[in-house]
Design an enzyme around this catalytic site. Structure first.
Site, PDB file in Angstrom:
ATOM      1  N   ASP A 142       0.441  -1.094  -0.008  1.00  0.00           N
ATOM      2  CA  ASP A 142       0.530   0.191   0.140  1.00  0.00           C
ATOM      3  C   ASP A 142       1.216   1.142   0.136  1.00  0.00           C
ATOM      4  OD1 ASP A 142      -1.265   1.845   0.784  1.00  0.00           O
ATOM      5  OD2 ASP A 142      -3.465   1.161   1.702  1.00  0.00           O
ATOM      6  N   HIS A 143       0.758   2.147  -0.823  1.00  0.00           N
ATOM      7  CA  HIS A 143       2.246   2.935  -1.245  1.00  0.00           C
ATOM      8  C   HIS A 143       2.338   3.648  -0.018  1.00  0.00           C
ATOM      9  CE1 HIS A 143      -0.395   5.825  -4.209  1.00  0.00           C
ATOM     10  NE2 HIS A 143      -0.147   6.340  -3.809  1.00  0.00           N
TER      11      HIS A 143
ATOM     12  N   HIS B 268      -5.566   3.423   1.327  1.00  0.00           N
ATOM     13  CA  HIS B 268      -4.864   4.470   1.824  1.00  0.00           C
ATOM     14  C   HIS B 268      -5.477   5.043   2.797  1.00  0.00           C
ATOM     15  CE1 HIS B 268      -3.028   3.508  -1.187  1.00  0.00           C
ATOM     16  NE2 HIS B 268      -3.939   4.258  -2.414  1.00  0.00           N
TER      17      HIS B 268
HETATM   18  C1  BG6 Z   1      -3.801   4.685  -5.511  1.00  0.00           C
HETATM   19  C2  BG6 Z   1      -5.374   4.634  -7.001  1.00  0.00           C
HETATM   20  O1  BG6 Z   1      -3.965   4.033  -5.455  1.00  0.00           O
HETATM   21  O2  BG6 Z   1      -3.169   5.916  -5.365  1.00  0.00           O
HETATM   22  C3  BG6 Z   1      -5.127   5.997  -8.056  1.00  0.00           C
HETATM   23  O3  BG6 Z   1      -5.512   3.191  -7.128  1.00  0.00           O
HETATM   24  C4  BG6 Z   1      -4.928   6.909  -7.412  1.00  0.00           C
HETATM   25  O4  BG6 Z   1      -6.406   5.984  -8.351  1.00  0.00           O
HETATM   26  C5  BG6 Z   1      -3.944   7.094  -6.020  1.00  0.00           C
HETATM   27  O5  BG6 Z   1      -5.102   8.034  -7.941  1.00  0.00           O
HETATM   28  C6  BG6 Z   1      -3.367   7.693  -5.338  1.00  0.00           C
HETATM   29  O6  BG6 Z   1      -2.134   8.277  -5.076  1.00  0.00           O
HETATM   30  P1  BG6 Z   1      -1.298   9.043  -4.532  1.00  0.00           P
HETATM   31  O7  BG6 Z   1       0.010   8.649  -3.497  1.00  0.00           O
HETATM   32  O8  BG6 Z   1      -0.951  10.009  -5.873  1.00  0.00           O
HETATM   33  O9  BG6 Z   1      -2.183   9.712  -3.382  1.00  0.00           O
END
Ligand code: BG6
Length: 509
Positions: free
Chosen positions: A196-197, A259
């Site tokens: 989960d980045h 997230h």
């Molecule tokens: C991803 C989702 O996990 O996270 C996307 O699949 C979303 O829909 C993205 O745009 C948002 O990531 P960040 O790091 O730009 O907040």
């Protein structure tokens, strides 16, 4: 300030170099490889954080060879990494990348991949440490794991084997359990890295540092002092050509299940006994277990769905969700969700957690805002206090990374007027350095075998268990028109009412 050591630069991470090995990216011709994986690997390479004997094997269906794929990656690096000054290091980095063509949905290409990897390892005389990155559509995961098993790729006698799996891991509790069973049939839990980045973002990790490296916040981090908490994950982006994908997920599965609930857990968890993968994840699971379950009428009363309709954003007219490519004209997929959660434990009983996430909102902003209770007694006159606000501590995750505290202050001069002011910490100013991309940290951790910042199976399943009642209720309701919100607005009016019913309002960001 110049002499202050910079913890980002002098990081312990400089001392952490993984063992030699191979990273195999399945589905390597997809967007994630170009935008995130290869730029992050290149950053690690230029910082000397990759081992000398390291290879990247791209495994995908398209007809390419090493040279063509390296060319693609060079273009991607120029586009998504920028500032590539050292051409010779770029060349050396690209030479670490190989392309292996094959359809990962079929068993046979996994056999040839296995032979290819063994041959490479033998020729280079390095251990068979392998890390597989599943960057393929989630619907392919089960077939891939089974094909890897058939080809004997799940383990390797001359080194370790790990697997990184992209979210979403399942689409509800049932499918998550099924997928876990397939994955557990191939690997032990400590070999599996569910990514989960958000957990790789510096500001997200800083929630733990802020809470547990400082003594002053813990005493007020509870129901006695906190009125309520707002978690916002707002994006200006729409579905970005991923209409088909988004139709299957919606914002709840795409953002909230992972997230937003990760932010929620890190904010609300008890102090772990140690900063290690089991202790941290045990505490996160306990928060999820304590979330008050949503009954049918709670979903009706405490959850608001919305869908964006055409409107303008930053001076440009943009089409509504139903007009996006790959989206059904009568779609009932939610692009916005707001919900009120409670945690039934001693620390948080009766403290509402308002969580909202949405696409095509006016601003890209992710934050956790803690609104404290008002002073017990007001000794200042109504007139003086006309502009008084509550104390708010905002943990700004992105894009304006930092932490701010809003409190009331006397306006200078002979009058006794009171106004809210803000005390602000900004990452950029304090550390003078851009934070690395989340994938950089997570790839390095996975290569090092540190799973603290990855999601454990029970954690993932608990998150689905909380949200399953949403999906069940929505499926009972069938095809209903969702409340619309014009692009560039903060969600449907129903979301405002959710807060207004409690005499509260969403933060204006
Ligand atoms: C991803 C989702 O996990 O996270 C996307 O699949 C979303 O829909 C993205 O745009 C948002 O990531 P960040 O790091 O730009 O907040």
């Amino acid at each position: 300030m110049a002499d202050t050591p910079n913890p980002l630069r002098d990081s312990m991470r400089l001392k952490r170099t993984p063992q030699p090995g191979t990273l195999i990216i399945l589905g390597a011709t997809g967007d994630l490889t170009k935008r995130k994986l290869v730029p992050s690997l290149y950053s690690l390479y230029t910082q000397g954080l990759l081992p000398p004997d390291f290879r990247i094997v791209a495994f995908a269906r398209r007809d390419k060879d090493d040279d063509i794929f390296r060319n693609d990656m060079q273009e991607a690096l120029q586009k998504y990494h920028g500032d590539i000054e050292d051409k010779s290091s770029l060349k050396r980095f690209l030479s670490l990348i190989h392309y292996h063509r094959g359809d990962f949905n079929q068993p046979e290409p996994h056999v040839t991949l296995s032979e290819y990897l063994s041959k490479q390892e033998k020729e280079r005389g390095i251990p068979g440490n392998r890390i597989f990155y599943l960057s393929t559509p989630p619907s392919t995961y089960q077939a891939i794991v089974n094909n890897m098993l058939l080809a004997g790729l799940q383990r390797n006698d001359s080194g370790w084997t790990r697997v990184i799996i992209e979210k979403p891991f399942g689409r509800d509790l049932k499918t998550a359990v099924e997928l876990s069973a397939v994955v557990e049939n191939a690997w032990e839990e400590d070999q599996v890295y569910r990514i989960d980045h958000y957990l790789g973002k510096e500001t997200v990790q800083n929630i733990l540092v802020f809470r547990f490296a400082n003594g002053i916040f813990e005493p007020i981090w509870n129901r006695r002092y906190i009125d309520h908490v707002q978690i916002t994950v707002a994006e200006t982006l729409g579905v970005e050509g991923r209409g088909n994908f988004f139709e299957e997920t919606g914002i709840t599965r795409d953002i909230v299940q992972n997230h937003a609930l990760q932010l929620f857990c890190l904010f609300a968890m008890e102090p772990p006994a140690a900063f290690d993968s089991s202790a941290v994840r045990d505490e996160k699971v306990k928060v999820l277990q304590a979330v008050k379950p949503f009954r049918e009428h709670d979903v009706d009363n405490l959850v608001v769905r919305g869908q964006y309709v055409g409107g303008s954003l930053m001076g440009q007219y943009l089409p509504g969700y139903k007009e996006e490519e790959g989206v059904a004209r009568d779609s009932t997929t939610e692009t916005y969700l707001a919900a009120k959660f409670f945690i039934d434990n001693w620390r948080w009983a009766d403290v509402p957690f308002y969580i909202r996430a949405g696409k095509r909102l006016p601003k890209r902003v992710t934050e956790i805002a803690i609104q404290f209770k008002n002073a017990p007694l007001q000794m200042f006159s109504e007139k003086a206090r006309s502009q008084v606000g509550s104390n708010v501590l905002a943990l700004r995750i992105q894009p304006d990374e930092g932490i701010s505290l809003k409190f009331d202050s006397k306006v200078p001069g002979p009058s006794s007027l009171i106004r809210p002011v803000t005390m602000d910490f900004r990452y950029g100013t304090s550390f003078g350095q851009k934070a690395p991309d989340a994938y950089e940290r997570l790839l390095l951790d996975a290569l090092l075998g540190d799973s603290t910042l990855f999601t454990r199976s029970d954690e993932n399943q608990m998150a689905w268990k909380i949200l399953d009642p949403f999906f069940e209720r929505w499926s009972q309701q069938g095809k209903v028109d969702l409340p619309g919100y014009p692009i560039g607005t903060w969600g449907p009016p129903e979301a405002d009412q959710l807060a207004a019913r409690d005499f509260r309002e969403w933060r204006r960001l």
